[in-house]
Design a protein around this motif. Structure first.
Motif, PDB file in Angstrom:
ATOM      1  N   LYS A  30       0.837  -1.210   0.000  1.00  0.00           N
ATOM      2  CA  LYS A  30       0.000   0.000   0.000  1.00  0.00           C
ATOM      3  C   LYS A  30       0.869   1.256   0.000  1.00  0.00           C
ATOM      4  CE  LYS A  30      -4.236  -1.736   2.010  1.00  0.00           C
ATOM      5  NZ  LYS A  30      -5.462  -1.065   2.386  1.00  0.00           N
ATOM      6  N   LEU A  31       1.936   1.249   0.776  1.00  0.00           N
ATOM      7  CA  LEU A  31       2.828   2.415   0.813  1.00  0.00           C
ATOM      8  C   LEU A  31       3.579   2.580  -0.505  1.00  0.00           C
ATOM      9  CD1 LEU A  31       4.126   2.075   4.461  1.00  0.00           C
ATOM     10  CD2 LEU A  31       2.633   3.870   3.561  1.00  0.00           C
ATOM     11  N   GLU A  32       4.020   1.478  -1.080  1.00  0.00           N
ATOM     12  CA  GLU A  32       4.707   1.558  -2.375  1.00  0.00           C
ATOM     13  C   GLU A  32       3.758   2.057  -3.471  1.00  0.00           C
ATOM     14  OE1 GLU A  32       8.260  -1.732  -1.865  1.00  0.00           O
ATOM     15  OE2 GLU A  32       6.332  -2.422  -2.625  1.00  0.00           O
ATOM     16  N   ALA A  33       2.483   1.706  -3.370  1.00  0.00           N
ATOM     17  CA  ALA A  33       1.499   2.195  -4.337  1.00  0.00           C
ATOM     18  C   ALA A  33       1.318   3.715  -4.223  1.00  0.00           C
ATOM     19  CB  ALA A  33       0.158   1.486  -4.132  1.00  0.00           C
ATOM     20  N   GLU A  34       1.727   4.271  -3.083  1.00  0.00           N
ATOM     21  CA  GLU A  34       1.676   5.720  -2.868  1.00  0.00           C
ATOM     22  C   GLU A  34       3.056   6.351  -3.103  1.00  0.00           C
ATOM     23  OE1 GLU A  34      -0.117   6.505   0.949  1.00  0.00           O
ATOM     24  OE2 GLU A  34      -1.955   5.476   0.386  1.00  0.00           O
ATOM     25  N   ASN A  35       3.923   5.594  -3.774  1.00  0.00           N
ATOM     26  CA  ASN A  35       5.248   6.065  -4.202  1.00  0.00           C
ATOM     27  C   ASN A  35       6.271   6.234  -3.079  1.00  0.00           C
ATOM     28  OD1 ASN A  35       4.602   6.110  -6.990  1.00  0.00           O
ATOM     29  ND2 ASN A  35       3.483   8.005  -6.627  1.00  0.00           N
ATOM     30  N   LEU A  36       6.081   5.573  -1.956  1.00  0.00           N
ATOM     31  CA  LEU A  36       7.103   5.568  -0.922  1.00  0.00           C
ATOM     32  C   LEU A  36       8.037   4.394  -1.189  1.00  0.00           C
ATOM     33  CD1 LEU A  36       4.404   6.793   0.771  1.00  0.00           C
ATOM     34  CD2 LEU A  36       6.262   7.015   2.380  1.00  0.00           C
ATOM     35  N   VAL A  37       9.289   4.558  -0.851  1.00  0.00           N
ATOM     36  CA  VAL A  37      10.274   3.491  -1.027  1.00  0.00           C
ATOM     37  C   VAL A  37      10.461   2.807   0.319  1.00  0.00           C
ATOM     38  CG1 VAL A  37      12.667   2.967  -1.615  1.00  0.00           C
ATOM     39  CG2 VAL A  37      11.425   4.725  -2.896  1.00  0.00           C
ATOM     40  N   ILE A  38      10.294   1.481   0.307  1.00  0.00           N
ATOM     41  CA  ILE A  38      10.424   0.679   1.515  1.00  0.00           C
ATOM     42  C   ILE A  38      11.582  -0.298   1.311  1.00  0.00           C
ATOM     43  CG2 ILE A  38       9.232  -0.830   3.157  1.00  0.00           C
ATOM     44  CD1 ILE A  38       7.753   1.866   2.578  1.00  0.00           C
ATOM     45  N   ILE A  39      12.546  -0.259   2.204  1.00  0.00           N
ATOM     46  CA  ILE A  39      13.659  -1.209   2.173  1.00  0.00           C
ATOM     47  C   ILE A  39      13.775  -1.812   3.565  1.00  0.00           C
ATOM     48  CG2 ILE A  39      16.151  -1.510   1.859  1.00  0.00           C
ATOM     49  CD1 ILE A  39      16.049   0.874  -0.100  1.00  0.00           C
ATOM     50  N   ASP A  40      13.816  -3.153   3.621  1.00  0.00           N
ATOM     51  CA  ASP A  40      13.889  -3.873   4.897  1.00  0.00           C
ATOM     52  C   ASP A  40      12.813  -3.401   5.879  1.00  0.00           C
ATOM     53  OD1 ASP A  40      16.060  -5.412   4.042  1.00  0.00           O
ATOM     54  OD2 ASP A  40      17.496  -3.885   4.692  1.00  0.00           O
ATOM     55  N   ASP A  41      11.584  -3.300   5.378  1.00  0.00           N
ATOM     56  CA  ASP A  41      10.424  -2.898   6.180  1.00  0.00           C
ATOM     57  C   ASP A  41      10.573  -1.523   6.816  1.00  0.00           C
ATOM     58  OD1 ASP A  41       8.891  -5.129   5.627  1.00  0.00           O
ATOM     59  OD2 ASP A  41       9.664  -6.265   7.319  1.00  0.00           O
ATOM     60  N   LYS A  42      11.271  -0.612   6.144  1.00  0.00           N
ATOM     61  CA  LYS A  42      11.463   0.740   6.664  1.00  0.00           C
ATOM     62  C   LYS A  42      11.275   1.757   5.540  1.00  0.00           C
ATOM     63  CE  LYS A  42      14.601   3.515   9.404  1.00  0.00           C
ATOM     64  NZ  LYS A  42      15.854   3.544  10.151  1.00  0.00           N
ATOM     65  N   VAL A  43      10.499   2.807   5.824  1.00  0.00           N
ATOM     66  CA  VAL A  43      10.291   3.884   4.861  1.00  0.00           C
ATOM     67  C   VAL A  43      11.599   4.660   4.716  1.00  0.00           C
ATOM     68  CG1 VAL A  43       9.103   6.075   4.455  1.00  0.00           C
ATOM     69  CG2 VAL A  43       7.823   4.116   5.290  1.00  0.00           C
ATOM     70  N   GLN A  44      12.017   4.834   3.486  1.00  0.00           N
ATOM     71  CA  GLN A  44      13.226   5.590   3.199  1.00  0.00           C
ATOM     72  C   GLN A  44      12.888   7.081   3.140  1.00  0.00           C
ATOM     73  OE1 GLN A  44      16.283   3.631   2.965  1.00  0.00           O
ATOM     74  NE2 GLN A  44      14.638   2.457   3.938  1.00  0.00           N
TER      75      GLN A  44
END
Length: 108
Positions: free
Chosen positions: A80-94
């Protein structure tokens, strides 16, 4: 009493814009309880995936997707967060500071 507090929490969470995130602690502080982050977490866990509350936008204070296990499958919060263009690496918002929505500032 707790149910009313949960509804107050949900009303704040509904205000988090798409593509932005907030934290349990920031929401608790906005509602007058600096030490109420855990209650905000309980409220998010109690949602049972209500579609009207964007619970995926509520993280811990360091940007970790700590509530991911409350979703029907563990990757749903990330998706859901990636669909809103946030980058998630290792379960953490970059770049958390860039996307952080603080109700104590935004809702003045």
């Amino acid at each position: 009493m707790k149910e009313n507090k949960f509804e107050e929490i949900y009303e704040v969470v509904k205000l988090i814009p798409p593509g932005r995130v907030s934290s349990y602690g920031a929401i608790a502080e906005y509602l007058g309880s600096k030490r109420g982050a855990r209650l905000v977490g309980w409220a998010m866990n109690a949602l049972n995936n209500r579609s009207d509350i964007p619970a995926h936008r509520v993280l811990n204070k360091t940007g970790v997707l700590s509530g991911k296990n409350a979703f029907p499958h563990p990757n749903m919060m990330k998706e859901k967060l990636e669909a809103e263009n946030l980058v998630i690496i290792d379960d953490k918002v970059q770049d958390l500071a860039e996307y952080f929505w603080d109700p104590n500032i935004e809702l003045l």
